[in-house]
Design a protein around this motif. Structure first.
Motif, PDB file in Angstrom:
ATOM      1  N   THR A  55       0.839  -1.197   0.000  1.00 56.28           N
ATOM      2  CA  THR A  55       0.000   0.000   0.000  1.00 56.28           C
ATOM      3  C   THR A  55       0.874   1.247   0.000  1.00 56.28           C
ATOM      4  O   THR A  55       0.641   2.200  -0.749  1.00 56.28           O
ATOM      5  CB  THR A  55      -0.933   0.026   1.217  1.00 56.28           C
ATOM      6  OG1 THR A  55      -1.630  -1.217   1.326  1.00 56.28           O
ATOM      7  CG2 THR A  55      -1.945   1.154   1.116  1.00 56.28           C
ATOM      8  N   ALA A  56       1.885   1.255   0.861  1.00 62.07           N
ATOM      9  CA  ALA A  56       2.786   2.409   0.964  1.00 62.07           C
ATOM     10  C   ALA A  56       3.539   2.647  -0.342  1.00 62.07           C
ATOM     11  O   ALA A  56       3.675   3.795  -0.797  1.00 62.07           O
ATOM     12  CB  ALA A  56       3.757   2.203   2.123  1.00 62.07           C
ATOM     13  N   ARG A  57       4.049   1.584  -0.955  1.00 61.27           N
ATOM     14  CA  ARG A  57       4.806   1.733  -2.206  1.00 61.27           C
ATOM     15  C   ARG A  57       3.909   2.247  -3.333  1.00 61.27           C
ATOM     16  O   ARG A  57       4.312   3.107  -4.123  1.00 61.27           O
ATOM     17  CB  ARG A  57       5.434   0.400  -2.604  1.00 61.27           C
ATOM     18  CG  ARG A  57       6.631  -0.002  -1.751  1.00 61.27           C
ATOM     19  CD  ARG A  57       7.412  -1.145  -2.373  1.00 61.27           C
ATOM     20  NE  ARG A  57       6.612  -2.357  -2.535  1.00 61.27           N
ATOM     21  CZ  ARG A  57       6.161  -2.815  -3.684  1.00 61.27           C
ATOM     22  NH1 ARG A  57       6.429  -2.178  -4.823  1.00 61.27           N
ATOM     23  NH2 ARG A  57       5.447  -3.930  -3.740  1.00 61.27           N
ATOM     24  N   GLU A  64       3.840  10.489  -6.694  1.00 60.80           N
ATOM     25  CA  GLU A  64       4.906  11.049  -7.524  1.00 60.80           C
ATOM     26  C   GLU A  64       4.435  11.215  -8.968  1.00 60.80           C
ATOM     27  O   GLU A  64       4.792  12.196  -9.637  1.00 60.80           O
ATOM     28  CB  GLU A  64       6.135  10.151  -7.461  1.00 60.80           C
ATOM     29  CG  GLU A  64       6.844  10.190  -6.101  1.00 60.80           C
ATOM     30  CD  GLU A  64       7.959   9.175  -5.991  1.00 60.80           C
ATOM     31  OE1 GLU A  64       8.062   8.306  -6.898  1.00 60.80           O
ATOM     32  OE2 GLU A  64       8.719   9.229  -5.005  1.00 60.80           O
ATOM     33  N   HIS A  65       3.659  10.261  -9.432  1.00 58.73           N
ATOM     34  CA  HIS A  65       3.114  10.346 -10.789  1.00 58.73           C
ATOM     35  C   HIS A  65       2.217  11.571 -10.932  1.00 58.73           C
ATOM     36  O   HIS A  65       2.313  12.318 -11.923  1.00 58.73           O
ATOM     37  CB  HIS A  65       2.332   9.077 -11.112  1.00 58.73           C
ATOM     38  CG  HIS A  65       1.559   9.136 -12.389  1.00 58.73           C
ATOM     39  ND1 HIS A  65       2.147   9.028 -13.629  1.00 58.73           N
ATOM     40  CD2 HIS A  65       0.232   9.313 -12.616  1.00 58.73           C
ATOM     41  CE1 HIS A  65       1.219   9.120 -14.569  1.00 58.73           C
ATOM     42  NE2 HIS A  65       0.055   9.307 -13.983  1.00 58.73           N
ATOM     43  N   VAL A  66       1.352  11.800  -9.949  1.00 56.77           N
ATOM     44  CA  VAL A  66       0.445  12.951  -9.994  1.00 56.77           C
ATOM     45  C   VAL A  66       1.240  14.254  -9.967  1.00 56.77           C
ATOM     46  O   VAL A  66       0.983  15.179 -10.744  1.00 56.77           O
ATOM     47  CB  VAL A  66      -0.548  12.899  -8.819  1.00 56.77           C
ATOM     48  CG1 VAL A  66      -1.362  14.184  -8.737  1.00 56.77           C
ATOM     49  CG2 VAL A  66      -1.476  11.695  -8.962  1.00 56.77           C
ATOM     50  N   LEU A  67       2.239  14.337  -9.082  1.00 60.22           N
ATOM     51  CA  LEU A  67       3.035  15.552  -8.943  1.00 60.22           C
ATOM     52  C   LEU A  67       3.900  15.827 -10.172  1.00 60.22           C
ATOM     53  O   LEU A  67       4.320  16.971 -10.402  1.00 60.22           O
ATOM     54  CB  LEU A  67       3.925  15.464  -7.704  1.00 60.22           C
ATOM     55  CG  LEU A  67       3.201  15.532  -6.354  1.00 60.22           C
ATOM     56  CD1 LEU A  67       4.186  15.324  -5.216  1.00 60.22           C
ATOM     57  CD2 LEU A  67       2.458  16.862  -6.197  1.00 60.22           C
ATOM     58  N   GLU A 176      -0.356  -0.129 -15.290  1.00 61.38           N
ATOM     59  CA  GLU A 176       1.060  -0.467 -15.453  1.00 61.38           C
ATOM     60  C   GLU A 176       1.673  -0.921 -14.128  1.00 61.38           C
ATOM     61  O   GLU A 176       2.415  -1.910 -14.087  1.00 61.38           O
ATOM     62  CB  GLU A 176       1.819   0.757 -15.983  1.00 61.38           C
ATOM     63  CG  GLU A 176       3.309   0.499 -16.182  1.00 61.38           C
ATOM     64  CD  GLU A 176       4.044   1.714 -16.716  1.00 61.38           C
ATOM     65  OE1 GLU A 176       5.275   1.616 -16.917  1.00 61.38           O
ATOM     66  OE2 GLU A 176       3.404   2.755 -16.937  1.00 61.38           O
ATOM     67  N   TRP A 177       1.359  -0.225 -13.038  1.00 62.97           N
ATOM     68  CA  TRP A 177       1.954  -0.551 -11.741  1.00 62.97           C
ATOM     69  C   TRP A 177       1.519  -1.939 -11.269  1.00 62.97           C
ATOM     70  O   TRP A 177       2.310  -2.678 -10.683  1.00 62.97           O
ATOM     71  CB  TRP A 177       1.568   0.504 -10.710  1.00 62.97           C
ATOM     72  CG  TRP A 177       2.502   0.555  -9.529  1.00 62.97           C
ATOM     73  CD1 TRP A 177       3.626   1.309  -9.401  1.00 62.97           C
ATOM     74  CD2 TRP A 177       2.378  -0.203  -8.315  1.00 62.97           C
ATOM     75  NE1 TRP A 177       4.222   1.066  -8.175  1.00 62.97           N
ATOM     76  CE2 TRP A 177       3.484   0.156  -7.487  1.00 62.97           C
ATOM     77  CE3 TRP A 177       1.464  -1.138  -7.834  1.00 62.97           C
ATOM     78  CZ2 TRP A 177       3.679  -0.393  -6.221  1.00 62.97           C
ATOM     79  CZ3 TRP A 177       1.660  -1.692  -6.574  1.00 62.97           C
ATOM     80  CH2 TRP A 177       2.759  -1.319  -5.781  1.00 62.97           C
TER      81      TRP A 177
END
Length: 220
Positions: A55-57, A64-67, A176-177
């Motif tokens: 969950t954390a990862r 990071e993707h959003v930012l 993808e993730w």
């Protein structure tokens, strides 16, 4: 807890304690949700359940993707809020910010609160719900019914829970993730755990339209 009580007391939990939910409790919640009816019994939902470090990862990578400013990619499209739907959305947003003491003009604080979607509001578990692309709208509708049942099942065993459309606005990244094929439509995430009762955000409740605003009787 009776169904009427579950419906009256259900709310979107936006602050969780870090304590993990025992596996047997999680299994019971998803077992109950599996009883959801579906079109021609297709049961199109597939669920990827992330817990603990996963969950954390996932949250870190998604944030990071959003930012990064990457374009949004929502399999089901992004809604256009107009008329009464826009009014209800504004009322809900302002009510939430008011419960947190965030002024309407404080765009920074509002953005910080919104961004918590991508760390699942601190929930120890998040479930990504996908449908079979070939089933189109019917598959997505069935998954919506599944999500509703899943949330009530979680509430019935004392868990806090929230359905998160925000996660589905990053469908390509999520697929993808998780290593999913293009045949899967990302419908939403459902994050759950034990609610943090000390956080004022969990005291916020949305309103509901009167019955005469949604029920149209045809008698002849």
């Amino acid at each position: 807890m009776e169904l009427a009580e579950l419906l009256r007391t259900r709310y979107s939990c936006r602050a969780f304690r870090p304590d993990p939910v025992p596996d047997d409790v999680i299994d019971e919640v998803f077992r109950l949700a599996q009883a959801t009816p579906s079109w021609c019994n297709t049961q199109p939902w597939q669920v990827h359940l992330l817990s603990g470090e996963a969950t954390a990862r996932f949250g870190k990578a998604l944030g990071e993707h959003v930012l990064s400013g990457a374009e949004e990619a929502a399999d089901l499209g992004l809604p256009a809020y107009t008329g009464v739907h826009a009014e209800r959305r504004r009322e809900s947003g302002y009510g939430l910010y008011s419960a947190l003491g965030i002024a309407r003009e404080d765009r920074t604080a509002r953005a910080v609160q919104m961004f918590k979607n991508f760390s699942f509001f601190g929930a120890p578990h998040t479930a990504v719900v996908t449908s079979d692309r070939a089933l189109g709208t019917y598959g997505a509708v069935d998954c919506g019914a599944y999500v509703g049942t899943l949330m009530l099942a979680a509430r019935s065993v004392g868990l806090g829970v929230i359905a998160q459309g925000a996660v589905a606005t990053r469908s390509d990244f999520v697929r993808e993730w998780l290593g999913l094929g293009d045949d899967r439509l990302v419908v939403c995430a459902v994050s759950f755990g034990y609610a943090d009762g000390a956080d004022p955000v969990n005291g916020f409740r949305t309103s509901r339209a009167n019955l005469d605003a949604v029920l149209h009787r045809v008698d002849s």
